[in-house]
Design an enzyme around this catalytic site. Structure first.
Site, PDB file in Angstrom:
ATOM      1  N   LYS A  14       0.851  -1.205   0.000  1.00  0.00           N
ATOM      2  CA  LYS A  14       0.000   0.000   0.000  1.00  0.00           C
ATOM      3  C   LYS A  14       0.881   1.247   0.000  1.00  0.00           C
ATOM      4  O   LYS A  14       0.609   2.203  -0.731  1.00  0.00           O
ATOM      5  CB  LYS A  14      -0.891   0.028   1.246  1.00  0.00           C
ATOM      6  CG  LYS A  14      -2.030  -0.968   1.261  1.00  0.00           C
ATOM      7  CD  LYS A  14      -2.892  -0.688   2.503  1.00  0.00           C
ATOM      8  CE  LYS A  14      -3.976  -1.710   2.715  1.00  0.00           C
ATOM      9  NZ  LYS A  14      -4.698  -1.490   3.985  1.00  0.00           N
ATOM     10  N   ASP A  71      -8.427   1.056   4.563  1.00  0.00           N
ATOM     11  CA  ASP A  71      -8.911  -0.295   4.823  1.00  0.00           C
ATOM     12  C   ASP A  71      -9.543  -0.769   3.535  1.00  0.00           C
ATOM     13  O   ASP A  71     -10.364  -0.076   2.934  1.00  0.00           O
ATOM     14  CB  ASP A  71      -9.900  -0.339   5.997  1.00  0.00           C
ATOM     15  CG  ASP A  71      -9.846  -1.709   6.668  1.00  0.00           C
ATOM     16  OD1 ASP A  71      -8.735  -2.163   7.013  1.00  0.00           O
ATOM     17  OD2 ASP A  71     -10.906  -2.348   6.822  1.00  0.00           O
ATOM     18  N   HIS A 182      -9.549   0.391  -7.295  1.00  0.00           N
ATOM     19  CA  HIS A 182     -10.308   0.918  -6.156  1.00  0.00           C
ATOM     20  C   HIS A 182      -9.477   1.948  -5.385  1.00  0.00           C
ATOM     21  O   HIS A 182      -9.955   3.010  -5.018  1.00  0.00           O
ATOM     22  CB  HIS A 182     -10.696  -0.258  -5.246  1.00  0.00           C
ATOM     23  CG  HIS A 182      -9.544  -1.167  -4.895  1.00  0.00           C
ATOM     24  ND1 HIS A 182      -8.679  -1.683  -5.842  1.00  0.00           N
ATOM     25  CD2 HIS A 182      -9.069  -1.604  -3.705  1.00  0.00           C
ATOM     26  CE1 HIS A 182      -7.759  -2.411  -5.249  1.00  0.00           C
ATOM     27  NE2 HIS A 182      -7.965  -2.373  -3.951  1.00  0.00           N
TER      28      HIS A 182
HETATM   29  P1  ITT Z   1      -2.888  -2.154   7.192  1.00  0.00           P
HETATM   30  O1  ITT Z   1      -4.143  -2.473   7.996  1.00  0.00           O
HETATM   31  O2  ITT Z   1      -1.682  -1.998   8.050  1.00  0.00           O
HETATM   32  O3  ITT Z   1      -3.098  -1.003   6.258  1.00  0.00           O
HETATM   33  P2  ITT Z   1      -3.406  -4.722   5.896  1.00  0.00           P
HETATM   34  O4  ITT Z   1      -2.655  -5.509   4.888  1.00  0.00           O
HETATM   35  O5  ITT Z   1      -3.817  -5.419   7.167  1.00  0.00           O
HETATM   36  O6  ITT Z   1      -2.561  -3.408   6.230  1.00  0.00           O
HETATM   37  P3  ITT Z   1      -6.235  -4.358   5.258  1.00  0.00           P
HETATM   38  O7  ITT Z   1      -6.673  -4.704   6.628  1.00  0.00           O
HETATM   39  O8  ITT Z   1      -6.866  -3.178   4.590  1.00  0.00           O
HETATM   40  O9  ITT Z   1      -4.663  -4.102   5.183  1.00  0.00           O
HETATM   41  O10 ITT Z   1      -6.415  -5.662   4.376  1.00  0.00           O
HETATM   42  C1  ITT Z   1      -6.572  -5.575   3.034  1.00  0.00           C
HETATM   43  C2  ITT Z   1      -6.327  -6.909   2.397  1.00  0.00           C
HETATM   44  O11 ITT Z   1      -7.094  -6.915   1.183  1.00  0.00           O
HETATM   45  C3  ITT Z   1      -4.848  -7.036   1.985  1.00  0.00           C
HETATM   46  O12 ITT Z   1      -4.129  -7.800   2.891  1.00  0.00           O
HETATM   47  C4  ITT Z   1      -4.955  -7.713   0.615  1.00  0.00           C
HETATM   48  O13 ITT Z   1      -4.970  -9.091   0.797  1.00  0.00           O
HETATM   49  C5  ITT Z   1      -6.314  -7.254   0.094  1.00  0.00           C
HETATM   50  N1  ITT Z   1      -6.124  -6.091  -0.806  1.00  0.00           N
HETATM   51  C6  ITT Z   1      -6.257  -4.766  -0.519  1.00  0.00           C
HETATM   52  N2  ITT Z   1      -5.979  -4.006  -1.570  1.00  0.00           N
HETATM   53  C7  ITT Z   1      -5.635  -4.839  -2.556  1.00  0.00           C
HETATM   54  C8  ITT Z   1      -5.206  -4.639  -3.876  1.00  0.00           C
HETATM   55  O14 ITT Z   1      -5.046  -3.422  -4.390  1.00  0.00           O
HETATM   56  N3  ITT Z   1      -4.975  -5.714  -4.599  1.00  0.00           N
HETATM   57  C9  ITT Z   1      -5.100  -6.952  -4.100  1.00  0.00           C
HETATM   58  N4  ITT Z   1      -5.462  -7.234  -2.852  1.00  0.00           N
HETATM   59  C10 ITT Z   1      -5.735  -6.181  -2.069  1.00  0.00           C
END
Ligand code: ITT
Length: 199
Positions: A14, A71, A182
């Site tokens: 991210k 998120d 997104h």
């Molecule tokens: P932070 O909370 O520290 O930001 P995280 O990886 O735990 O990091 P999330 O709780 O938002 O983040 O989880 C999002 C999950 O959704 C992430 O681990 C990916 O597996 C998936 N995801 C999010 N954005 C994506 C993208 O652009 N392409 C593919 N998968 C994505």
């Protein structure tokens, strides 16, 4: 001058995308580890919006900086919208991206092409140290492929097929992913919020 903007995430993929999506704004982008913050905010909310707000507010309070949290999640129609906010923990805590993909594909084994519709959603919350929070969001629809393809992106990208481009999200260059994703849509709205915050 906008000063420092804290990217309130521990997800390096991210961070990489935001460095490009927020380029040109008069903010110095820093991560929690850059400012000595090691706390992980427990994602106890039921929605992406709740969790994004929580992460941004806690980190803005701790750092005394404007904080941007993301998120995001994948909603698969044949699974009633799962994994949704649980996308990061879908195959258990500590699982890898490829284990999460395998698990999701196994849940969809019997689901035919026409019923594999899904969408990625991203909610961004921007919080100030003074306690103000704004949220914006973006989404991208697609189809869950039968097998992974492509090396780019992260997470579920290799199985997220975009019929308009005849490619998975992982087969797109970073520039094209940012244009159609997104997160790209949400970040373009976040840019406007951040521009307003600059005095
Ligand atoms: P932070 O909370 O520290 O930001 P995280 O990886 O735990 O990091 P999330 O709780 O938002 O983040 O989880 C999002 C999950 O959704 C992430 O681990 C990916 O597996 C998936 N995801 C999010 N954005 C994506 C993208 O652009 N392409 C593919 N998968 C994505």
């Amino acid at each position: 001058m906008g000063g420092k903007l804290l990217l309130a995430t521990n997800n390096h993929d991210k961070v990489r995308e935001y460095r490009s999506l927020l380029v040109g704004l008069p903010y110095d982008l820093v991560t929690p580890s850059d400012v000595g913050i090691t706390t992980r905010v427990e994602e106890v909310g039921k929605s992406l919006e709740e969790n994004a707000r929580l992460k941004a507010t806690v980190l803005a309070g701790q750092s005394r900086l404007v904080a941007l949290a993301d998120d995001s999640g994948l909603e698969v129609d044949a699974l009633g919208g799962e994994p949704g906010p649980l996308s990061a923990r879908y195959a258990g805590e500590g699982a890898s991206d490829s284990q999460r993909i395998d698990y999701l594909l196994s849940r969809l084994e019997a689901v035919p092409q026409g019923k594999r519709t899904a969408r990625f959603r991203c909610v961004i919350a921007i919080a100030t140290p003074g306690g103000k929070v704004e949220t914006v969001s973006g989404e991208r629809s697609g189809i869950i492929a039968f097998e992974p393809r492509g090396e780019g992106g992260f997470g579920y990208d290799p199985i997220f097929y975009l019929p308009e481009l005849d490619k998975t999200m992982a087969e797109l260059s970073p520039e094209v992913k940012n244009r159609v994703s997104h997160r790209g849509e949400a970040a373009r709205k976040a840019r406007q919020v951040l521009e307003r915050l600059i005095v």
